[in-house]
Write a protein that holds these residues in place. Structure first.
Motif, short mmCIF file in Angstrom:
data_model
loop_
_atom_site.label_atom_id
_atom_site.label_comp_id
_atom_site.label_asym_id
_atom_site.label_seq_id
_atom_site.Cartn_x
_atom_site.Cartn_y
_atom_site.Cartn_z
N ARG A 20 0.80 -1.36 0.17
CA ARG A 20 -0.10 0.02 -0.07
C ARG A 20 0.93 1.21 0.14
N SER A 21 2.15 1.37 0.65
CA SER A 21 2.74 2.37 0.82
C SER A 21 3.50 3.21 -0.68
N GLN A 22 3.08 4.44 -0.78
CA GLN A 22 3.53 5.15 -1.91
C GLN A 22 4.66 6.19 -1.56
N THR A 23 5.16 6.31 -0.24
CA THR A 23 6.25 7.16 0.14
C THR A 23 7.54 6.42 0.32
N LYS A 43 5.33 8.94 7.82
CA LYS A 43 4.68 8.54 9.30
C LYS A 43 3.09 8.71 9.18
N ASP A 44 2.71 9.59 8.65
CA ASP A 44 1.12 9.81 8.27
C ASP A 44 0.68 8.78 7.60
N GLU A 45 1.33 8.33 6.46
CA GLU A 45 0.83 7.34 5.76
C GLU A 45 0.93 5.87 6.47
N PHE A 80 0.05 0.37 18.08
CA PHE A 80 1.59 0.42 17.52
C PHE A 80 2.30 1.72 17.65
N ALA A 81 3.46 1.56 17.58
CA ALA A 81 4.29 2.60 17.52
C ALA A 81 5.13 2.85 16.24
N ILE A 82 5.49 4.25 15.87
CA ILE A 82 6.16 4.44 14.73
C ILE A 82 7.34 5.68 15.34
N ASN A 83 8.20 5.03 15.29
CA ASN A 83 9.63 5.71 16.03
C ASN A 83 10.49 6.00 14.94
N GLN A 84 11.21 7.32 15.41
CA GLN A 84 12.37 7.83 14.55
C GLN A 84 13.51 8.17 15.30
N THR A 85 14.59 8.12 14.78
CA THR A 85 15.68 8.15 15.49
C THR A 85 15.95 9.71 16.24
#
Length: 416
Positions: free
Chosen positions: A101-104, A249-251, A270-275
């Protein structure tokens, strides 16, 4: 300009004469400056080196990737772990939906860690660091191969029993050269697995992590021999060029909510983490450490400042007649003021330089003895010199002012 250079020369000579003629008194007086500069700059040097190591470790994770997993990255005593404990782990199903599904995103992979016993003949490593990954792992995370090759897409999809190992595994388990390790069979999960690649030695980072003790196997091989429901995993997604992490992240958030059928008003499971989350947490920590460093060194600098002021008051008393003679010959008040002020600054700088020399010797010794690089940066050297000069200026201002206001006749009558 000539007057200024003359002032510098005379002030330097007087300061140097003070040190030579009154070694003990002078050394005891600016010892506080030395200790203060040593305390402040050593603290800053240690934590600047730690910060640099931490940021390099964080940057090695990638600044264009996001980690989709169960646990959010956070620090502090108020971490609500009970909210996240019952969340489902990131899975291969989630990964396939993101890839569809991801486009980014440019690339994405699944990664999970497991401990276990790894054997080669009669040798064994207990609680070995086995990393289970899917295809495109080498496109998302840095993998430097020194010998052999990385796992191919066909081997990933088929779950072929192959492994890429770190340099420590070669030396501790196989006991051979890296080149000779290729083709060897080791036992992982009780099954024979062929070594097809060796990763370049990198050493441990500030978090204690390193690829040197890792063994990377296809996740499809591991899932055939263990229950992946109890393995903590993460989906790592790399953004396309020109796509911001916020956009991706939004996607990803929308995709994960759709895949897990989360209701519109319900909280994410769920969690979406970044450095940069790690970086921000460490920024706060190092901010507190900087304040502590200034407090530790501030007391020593205060004592050192009083010591420099004491030297200057004594120096003014000892040279009262000389001041009277200089004034009678036409020396201006500012000349006398600057002469003693520069002398105080030079004395303080001597103490600061001594403190910086001790810090340099400390960094040299630690870097040679321990596996940690300490670097005395030019910024810290400049800071140490600036602080020393400022303390000298403040400490010598009142004695210099008093000297410049002396009456020449009364000064020449002095019998001190």
């Amino acid at each position: 300009m000539k007057v200024f250079l003359k002032l510098l020369r005379e002030s330097y000579l007087f300061a140097f004469h003070e040190i030579v003629m009154n070694k003990v008194r002078t050394m005891l007086s600016f010892l506080g400056i030395t200790i203060g500069i040593f305390s402040i700059i050593s603290v800053f040097t240690i934590f600047d080196s730690m910060e640099s190591s931490i940021r390099n470790s964080i940057n090695s994770l990638g600044n264009d990737v996001l980690f989709v997993q169960k646990w959010p990255w956070a620090m502090g005593s108020d971490y609500p772990w009970w909210k996240y404990m019952n969340r489902p782990e990131a899975s291969m199903t989630d990964l396939k939906e993101i890839q569809r599904r991801s486009q980014t995103s440019q690339s994405s992979t699944y990664m999970a860690g497991s401990g276990g016993t790894v054997k080669f003949r009669e040798k064994a490593i207990n609680n070995a660091n086995v990393i289970m990954v899917s295809d495109e792992y080498d496109k998302v995370m840095p993998v430097d191969i020194s010998e052999g090759r990385f796992i191919s897409p066909v081997e990933f999809n088929s779950g072929k029993p192959v492994v890429v190992i770190g340099s420590e595994i070669v030396s501790n388990l196989l006991g051979t050269s890296e080149a000779a390790a290729i083709g060897k069979k080791i036992k992982i999960f009780g099954l024979n697995v062929e070594v097809i690649g060796v990763m370049k030695k990198e050493g441990s980072n500030i978090f204690g992590n390193s690829s040197d003790d890792q063994m990377i196997v296809p996740v499809n091989f591991a899932r055939n021999h263990m229950d992946m429901r109890y393995v903590q995993g993460a989906i790592i997604v790399k953004a396309k060029p020109g796509v911001t992490l916020d956009e991706m992240k939004d996607e990803l958030s929308g995709i994960m909510r759709a895949v897990r059928k989360i209701k519109p008003k319900a909280e994410d499971n769920f969690a979406i983490n970044q450095t940069d989350i790690i970086s921000k947490n460490f920024d706060q920590l190092f901010g507190v450490i900087a304040i502590v460093g200034w407090i530790i060194g501030g007391f020593s600098l205060l004592v050192g400042g009083f010591g420099i002021a004491n030297i200057m008051f004594v120096s003014v008393k000892e040279r009262t007649r000389i001041i009277g003679i200089q004034k009678s010959l036409g020396a201006k008040k500012y000349f006398i003021l600057l002469q003693f002020l520069f002398e105080a600054i030079f004395l303080s700088l001597f103490g600061g330089i001594l403190g910086l020399i001790i810090v340099f010797l400390l960094t040299f010794t630690v870097s040679r003895v321990f596996d940690f690089s300490l670097v005395l940066t030019s910024q810290n050297i400049l800071l140490g010199m600036s602080v020393s000069a400022f303390i000298g200026f403040v400490s010598g201002l009142i004695p210099a002012w008093n000297a410049s206001r002396l009456d020449p006749v009364e000064a020449m009558r002095s019998t001190f």
